[in-house]
Design a protein around this motif. Sequence first.
Motif, PDB file in Angstrom:
ATOM      1  N   THR A 253       0.841  -1.199   0.000  1.00 53.69           N
ATOM      2  CA  THR A 253       0.000   0.000   0.000  1.00 53.69           C
ATOM      3  C   THR A 253       0.874   1.246   0.000  1.00 53.69           C
ATOM      4  O   THR A 253       0.631   2.213  -0.724  1.00 53.69           O
ATOM      5  CB  THR A 253      -0.902   0.022   1.250  1.00 53.69           C
ATOM      6  OG1 THR A 253      -1.534  -1.233   1.369  1.00 53.69           O
ATOM      7  CG2 THR A 253      -1.965   1.095   1.132  1.00 53.69           C
TER       8      THR A 253
ATOM      9  N   ASP B 169       1.565   4.051  -2.851  1.00 52.96           N
ATOM     10  CA  ASP B 169       0.982   5.322  -2.442  1.00 52.96           C
ATOM     11  C   ASP B 169      -0.541   5.214  -2.386  1.00 52.96           C
ATOM     12  O   ASP B 169      -1.260   6.149  -2.734  1.00 52.96           O
ATOM     13  CB  ASP B 169       1.395   6.409  -3.451  1.00 52.96           C
ATOM     14  CG  ASP B 169       1.569   7.753  -2.776  1.00 52.96           C
ATOM     15  OD1 ASP B 169       1.403   7.806  -1.548  1.00 52.96           O
ATOM     16  OD2 ASP B 169       1.857   8.737  -3.473  1.00 52.96           O
ATOM     17  N   GLY B 170      -1.017   4.058  -1.969  1.00 50.01           N
ATOM     18  CA  GLY B 170      -2.453   3.844  -1.869  1.00 50.01           C
ATOM     19  C   GLY B 170      -3.135   3.541  -3.183  1.00 50.01           C
ATOM     20  O   GLY B 170      -4.293   3.167  -3.215  1.00 50.01           O
ATOM     21  N   GLY B 171      -2.403   3.711  -4.290  1.00 53.66           N
ATOM     22  CA  GLY B 171      -3.017   3.476  -5.603  1.00 53.66           C
ATOM     23  C   GLY B 171      -2.559   2.161  -6.200  1.00 53.66           C
ATOM     24  O   GLY B 171      -2.483   1.147  -5.514  1.00 53.66           O
ATOM     25  N   THR B 172      -2.238   2.177  -7.467  1.00 54.26           N
ATOM     26  CA  THR B 172      -1.841   0.977  -8.175  1.00 54.26           C
ATOM     27  C   THR B 172      -0.474   1.206  -8.818  1.00 54.26           C
ATOM     28  O   THR B 172      -0.237   2.248  -9.412  1.00 54.26           O
ATOM     29  CB  THR B 172      -2.866   0.662  -9.282  1.00 54.26           C
ATOM     30  OG1 THR B 172      -4.147   0.566  -8.680  1.00 54.26           O
ATOM     31  CG2 THR B 172      -2.525  -0.636  -9.981  1.00 54.26           C
TER      32      THR B 172
ATOM     33  N   SER C 119       1.833   0.314 -11.776  1.00 54.98           N
ATOM     34  CA  SER C 119       1.658  -0.283 -13.100  1.00 54.98           C
ATOM     35  C   SER C 119       2.969  -0.315 -13.858  1.00 54.98           C
ATOM     36  O   SER C 119       3.755   0.627 -13.806  1.00 54.98           O
ATOM     37  CB  SER C 119       0.633   0.515 -13.909  1.00 54.98           C
ATOM     38  OG  SER C 119      -0.616   0.409 -13.309  1.00 54.98           O
TER      39      SER C 119
ATOM     40  N   SER D  15       0.092  -4.950 -13.169  1.00 52.77           N
ATOM     41  CA  SER D  15      -0.078  -4.014 -12.063  1.00 52.77           C
ATOM     42  C   SER D  15      -0.162  -4.742 -10.733  1.00 52.77           C
ATOM     43  O   SER D  15      -0.412  -5.941 -10.675  1.00 52.77           O
ATOM     44  CB  SER D  15      -1.343  -3.190 -12.266  1.00 52.77           C
ATOM     45  OG  SER D  15      -2.465  -4.024 -12.211  1.00 52.77           O
TER      46      SER D  15
ATOM     47  N   SER E  82      -4.978  -4.475  -3.240  1.00 53.99           N
ATOM     48  CA  SER E  82      -5.949  -5.565  -3.301  1.00 53.99           C
ATOM     49  C   SER E  82      -5.423  -6.776  -4.074  1.00 53.99           C
ATOM     50  O   SER E  82      -6.143  -7.738  -4.284  1.00 53.99           O
ATOM     51  CB  SER E  82      -7.256  -5.069  -3.922  1.00 53.99           C
ATOM     52  OG  SER E  82      -7.032  -4.639  -5.238  1.00 53.99           O
ATOM     53  N   THR E  83      -4.143  -6.736  -4.452  1.00 47.78           N
ATOM     54  CA  THR E  83      -3.548  -7.896  -5.129  1.00 47.78           C
ATOM     55  C   THR E  83      -3.372  -9.042  -4.137  1.00 47.78           C
ATOM     56  O   THR E  83      -2.954  -8.823  -3.007  1.00 47.78           O
ATOM     57  CB  THR E  83      -2.171  -7.510  -5.702  1.00 47.78           C
ATOM     58  OG1 THR E  83      -2.346  -6.483  -6.666  1.00 47.78           O
ATOM     59  CG2 THR E  83      -1.493  -8.700  -6.363  1.00 47.78           C
TER      60      THR E  83
ATOM     61  N   LEU F  69      -5.356 -10.794  -2.443  1.00 50.30           N
ATOM     62  CA  LEU F  69      -6.201 -10.851  -1.255  1.00 50.30           C
ATOM     63  C   LEU F  69      -6.748 -12.263  -1.079  1.00 50.30           C
ATOM     64  O   LEU F  69      -7.279 -12.841  -2.012  1.00 50.30           O
ATOM     65  CB  LEU F  69      -7.376  -9.887  -1.378  1.00 50.30           C
ATOM     66  CG  LEU F  69      -7.235  -8.479  -0.806  1.00 50.30           C
ATOM     67  CD1 LEU F  69      -8.566  -7.750  -0.914  1.00 50.30           C
ATOM     68  CD2 LEU F  69      -6.761  -8.516   0.631  1.00 50.30           C
TER      69      LEU F  69
END
Lengths: 334, 315
Positions: free
Chosen positions: A152, A156-159, A161, A253, A257-258, A260
């Motif tokens: 995370t 930076d909280g995003g994805t 890629s 990417s 949430s990868t 999980l």
Amino acid sequence: MTMATTQKSTGRPGRRIDLQVIGPILALIALLLIGMALNSNFLSYANITNVLARSAFIGIIAVGMTFVITAGGLDLSVGSMAAFVAGLMILVMNLLTESMGVTLPVILIGIAVALLAGLVAGVINGILITRVGIEAFIVTLGTMGIYRSLITWLADGGTLSLGFEMRELYRPVYYGGIAGVSWPIIAFVVVAVLGEIVMRHTAFGRHCAAIGSNEKVARYSSISVLKVRLATYVLLGLLVGFAVVMYVPRLGSASASTGLLWELEAIAAVIIGGTLLKGGFGRVWGTVVGVLILSLIGNILNLTDFVSPYLNGAIQGAVIILAVVLQRKGATER
Amino acid sequence: MTKTLIATTALVGALVGPMSGMALAETIGVSIPAATHGWAGALNFHAERTIERLKEVYPEHEFVLATTPDSATQVSDLEDMVATRGIDALVVLPFESEPLTGPIQRIADSGTWVTVVDRGLAVEGIETLYVAGDNDSFGRTAGQYFADTLDEGAKVVAMRGIPSTVDNERVEGFEAALDGSGIEVLAMDHGNWNRDTAFTLMQDWLSRFPEIDAVWAADDDMAVGALAAIEQAGRTGEMIVVGGAGMKEMVDRIRSGDSTVPVDVTYPPSMISTAIEMTVVGVTGAAPMSGEFIIASELITPENADDFYFEDSPY
């Protein structure tokens, strides 16, 4: 106790033993028949390829998990670990693309980074469990949280890629293959076959079972318990890295949430396959069947309007329990 | 609509510059969830960006930003803000409605200005100002686009998020817009706002349906997964994909005229900027700012895509 039961049962052929061995296979066949009956596209080349290829990540990890569980351990961190390793691999590859361009060496270094990161993560888990002597459940619960936060933070909280051109170059590792069989499927088969051989025909495999069955007896039999146990976690970490090498080219990417719940799917597959959760007996081919059962349930539910999507989880849960009931029946009746 | 217009005008007025004669120093506390997924990451990005900008415009005011991983921490954060920083106004995106309602109510009762963002509280009438996205409009805008552009009898599949009220409101809006258009929804299932789940779901739908004209993915992360599956099946060009939220990769595709991704629907994380800006204007008494401010979802098209593209945003 359990060990004795298992040894006896494999040594003496009979109806009950068959049920225990073929339980997961029966469940798999039943699912295949249901799938065929519900949708004519179920057995199409595309669908079969999809299901097998998507099983590969969990499958490769689950083979490693079979060894850990057989030796009486557990690893809850694999899903987070996979996400973290994937993030790290993407970061390194993006960084190298700037200086080295979109070239093959960048991919090779990326793969090396993923394998190394998985290996190191496995060593950390293993050392904490064997040398520091903390319960595997607690250690891996801790590292599970750590890796999940790290990915995370990295993203930076995003994805995260992979660069577009790099993704195109790396893409064939998931989507390509030989003679119509895609690479993830080949990788899964190779890992499973090697795993089965190691479990059945090497000292390491037998030591795992011995330690999981009775640690004290194993120690008196001059088995290096700590080393073997450490090795199971390192092997699992390495396989997580290998699964990531297959995973990253799919969508290019990684995010928070990868991966999980991959740990629970892997553990469920191992248990469905006939490995004992308390250790002492492991069956790699059973794990493969378990992974396929889990994938097929999801696939069949997506292919039909059989049940409300709200109930997907319930169906999955019921099939998991049924598959285990089917094979345990033979063992308890004795 | 009128309310939206009035509030926007007031906002634009506020952006022009510091109000003369407003020397009174106010402390504004901002409490939002930590960046645990893409949308929340962008929320953090926009909150920081806005606070930096406001600090320059209003050097006399102080801003306190706290990000929180769960409800319990958020409650402690709020207590700290009141006790140690003596905040005059609070902008809060509650982690969960129920547990935060009590603590926020106590802060509001003490006379502090409270702005609630996106997730409403369990009890009505606590907050001074409510700023939120419009989930019904989020689904409706996508549905309306399908109804306007697809032929009668067209076949679409719909990917929902994690089962929740947010998701239900969006789907209801989507279905309402499609009602009577003659468009057939072949299947609807939960992709859980997750790329990997969306990828496998789309793969299976592609095996199941020989003809799909459009895909509605109620989030851009799912749209990315769906697009990869379509590309793998070699069926690019057969269908369009409409996502939602305004992820920058998707906006970029629209900007460059990608025929598979013609439009996107916003659910702007920058609503936190709206909330902070309005709070500052309201708390300084520059203009009346109490009430509700609902941000409608907009359709991002190749023409306006530049306005929705934020280079530095993580999302």
